[in-house]
Design an enzyme around this catalytic site. Structure first.
Site, PDB file in Angstrom:
ATOM      1  N   SER A 124      47.167   3.826 -19.836  1.00 44.38           N
ATOM      2  CA  SER A 124      48.603   3.964 -20.039  1.00 44.38           C
ATOM      3  C   SER A 124      49.306   2.678 -19.672  1.00 44.38           C
ATOM      4  O   SER A 124      48.836   1.919 -18.803  1.00 44.38           O
ATOM      5  CB  SER A 124      49.091   5.094 -19.125  1.00 44.38           C
ATOM      6  OG  SER A 124      50.485   5.078 -19.020  1.00 44.38           O
ATOM      7  N   TYR A 148      50.052   9.353 -10.418  1.00 45.32           N
ATOM      8  CA  TYR A 148      49.519   9.414 -11.791  1.00 45.32           C
ATOM      9  C   TYR A 148      49.045   8.028 -12.230  1.00 45.32           C
ATOM     10  O   TYR A 148      47.923   7.856 -12.710  1.00 45.32           O
ATOM     11  CB  TYR A 148      50.589   9.946 -12.760  1.00 45.32           C
ATOM     12  CG  TYR A 148      50.217   9.721 -14.211  1.00 45.32           C
ATOM     13  CD1 TYR A 148      49.200  10.454 -14.802  1.00 45.32           C
ATOM     14  CD2 TYR A 148      50.852   8.737 -14.983  1.00 45.32           C
ATOM     15  CE1 TYR A 148      48.829  10.230 -16.131  1.00 45.32           C
ATOM     16  CE2 TYR A 148      50.490   8.508 -16.293  1.00 45.32           C
ATOM     17  CZ  TYR A 148      49.477   9.262 -16.864  1.00 45.32           C
ATOM     18  OH  TYR A 148      49.111   9.020 -18.168  1.00 45.32           O
ATOM     19  N   LYS A 152      45.110   6.233 -13.186  1.00 42.14           N
ATOM     20  CA  LYS A 152      44.718   5.440 -14.362  1.00 42.14           C
ATOM     21  C   LYS A 152      44.125   4.103 -13.911  1.00 42.14           C
ATOM     22  O   LYS A 152      43.120   3.647 -14.459  1.00 42.14           O
ATOM     23  CB  LYS A 152      45.922   5.207 -15.278  1.00 42.14           C
ATOM     24  CG  LYS A 152      46.447   6.462 -15.946  1.00 42.14           C
ATOM     25  CD  LYS A 152      45.468   7.057 -16.950  1.00 42.14           C
ATOM     26  CE  LYS A 152      45.973   8.313 -17.611  1.00 42.14           C
ATOM     27  NZ  LYS A 152      44.958   9.053 -18.356  1.00 42.14           N
TER      28      LYS A 152
END
Ligand code: NAD
Ligand code: WQD
Length: 329
Positions: A124, A148, A152
């Site tokens: 992302s 979050y 990643k």
């Protein structure tokens, strides 16, 4: 020989399944429907006229994944399965570490055991944190500003470590910018379970009257109209980026930005949506949202150069397709 798609019933995964089946590939899908519905799989079959094997399973479940690999000759994996809500990751960080990092670790272990060493991973733009300038290229510094995003970053590092330990791995880390839109049929789109977090699903709720209005999060940013600027990319373009990545897999760990390379403000998106769909989208200016960058826009030239891929659909089409899907829901 099949390509395993984890999270294939979800928003980006389902559109990628369509592109894969339309290009004549065999796929096997794994999903636990945490954030999707079985209906998405029926629609993939209907739209492509192709069938595929599906396992309702959690990627954290070693036994279930072992069975998938034992029963199928999996040559490559496209790994979408994961949680993606930023605010929720701040409240429940362990859920995010368990599911995203833990699940990926199990998947990589089982892949390794079955000598399947080709992976395309959904990373992302969040790995760039709050970028100091735009457009953002793949060599920009990496940082995480929420759990979050940290999952990643950790997964990207896991992939690099894995390749150091075993140089047979070929891994493409695809850093998506802001995926929106839907399939042109209107039958497949973003249909999250629970309350949406991203701008487009919130616009759709305001347009259908599910919520009274959108809170535009800040209009005092150093951008042309004061609202935040993002690089929105049509989900079908994004899905095609996965095919390009598969076709250009090379040994080692490669990173690619998948974005359109164009910036639109929150008000640009709302006004375009109103204009192309002829509907009202009530909004009010509200407080800034914690952790938002004023502007985030990709330099997608590496993907064009090395994968021969570039986004084709514009913001109007993204808004039209998203609305068509909502009307049919
Ligand atoms: P989504 O929630 O629609 O799809 C994810 C799918 O994975 C869902 O169907 C969900 O049920 C499934 N899943 C989650 N945990 C699972 C588990 N443990 N086992 C099996 N299935 C599981 O999300 P999406 O928008 O399609 O995103 C796909 C991937 O792309 C995610 O990894 C996400 O972090 C990443 N990503 C998304 C965006 C975005 O804005 N949509 C942007 C950048 C990156
Ligand atoms: C877009 C713009 C908001 C809601 C997130 C993740 C990122 C990636 C994509 C997964 C921002 C504004 C939003 C609202 C608003 N996901 N907004 N009112 O924050 O760019 O990126 O999704 O990897 O990691 O952080 O996307 O859709 O949440 O917001 O004004 O009610 O819309 O401030 O400028 P974001 P978003």
């Amino acid at each position: 020989m099949s390509i395993l798609i984890t999270g294939g019933a979800g928003f980006i995964g389902s559109h990628t399944c369509i592109e894969l089946l339309n290009s004549g590939r065999e796929i096997v899908v794994v999903d636990n429907f945490f954030n999707s519905k079985p209906k998405a799989l029926e629609i993939i079959r209907e739209l492509t006229g192709s069938d595929f094997k599906f396992y309702e399973a959690d990627i954290c479940d070693k036994q279930a994944l072992t069975r998938v690999f034992a029963e199928n000759e999996i040559t490559e994996v496209i790994h979408f399965a994961g949680y993606k809500a930023v605010a929720e990751s701040v409240r429940f960080p362990l859920n995010y570490y368990n599911n995203n990092v833990g699940g990926t670790s199990v998947l990589l272990e089982i892949m390794s055991r079955h000598n399947c060493k080709k992976l395309v991973f959904s990373s992302s733009a969040t790995v760039y944190g709050i970028p100091e300038s735009v457009p953002v290229n793949e060599d920009f510094p990496l940082s995480a500003i929420n759990p979050y995003g940290r999952t990643k970053l950790i997964i990207e590092e896991m992939c690099r470590d894995l390749h150091i330990s075993d140089n047979e791995w070929s891994i493409a880390l695809l850093r998506y910018f802001n995926p929106v839109g839907a399939h042109e049929s209107g039958k497949l789109g973003e249909d999250p379970n629970g309350i949406p977090n991203n701008l487009m699903p919130i616009i759709l709720q305001a347009a259908t009257g599910k919520i009274p209005e959108i809170n535009v999060c800040g209009n005092d940013y150093p951008t042309p109209d004061g609202t935040c600027v993002r690089d929105y990319i049509h989900v079908v373009d994004l899905a095609r980026g996965h095919i390009a990545a598969l076709e250009h897999m090379k040994n080692g760990v490669q990173t690619y930005n998948l974005g359109a390379g164009k910036g639109y403000s929150v008000l640009d998106v709302i006004n375009t949506f109103k204009r192309v769909n002829g509907v009202n989208v009530p909004y009010k200016i509200a407080e800034r949202r914690l952790g938002d960058a004023a502007e985030c826009r990709s330099d997608p030239s590496k993907a064009e150069r090395e994968l021969g891929w570039k986004a084709e659909f514009g913001i109007e089409r993204m808004c039209e397709d998203a609305w068509r899907f909502t009307l049919l829901l």
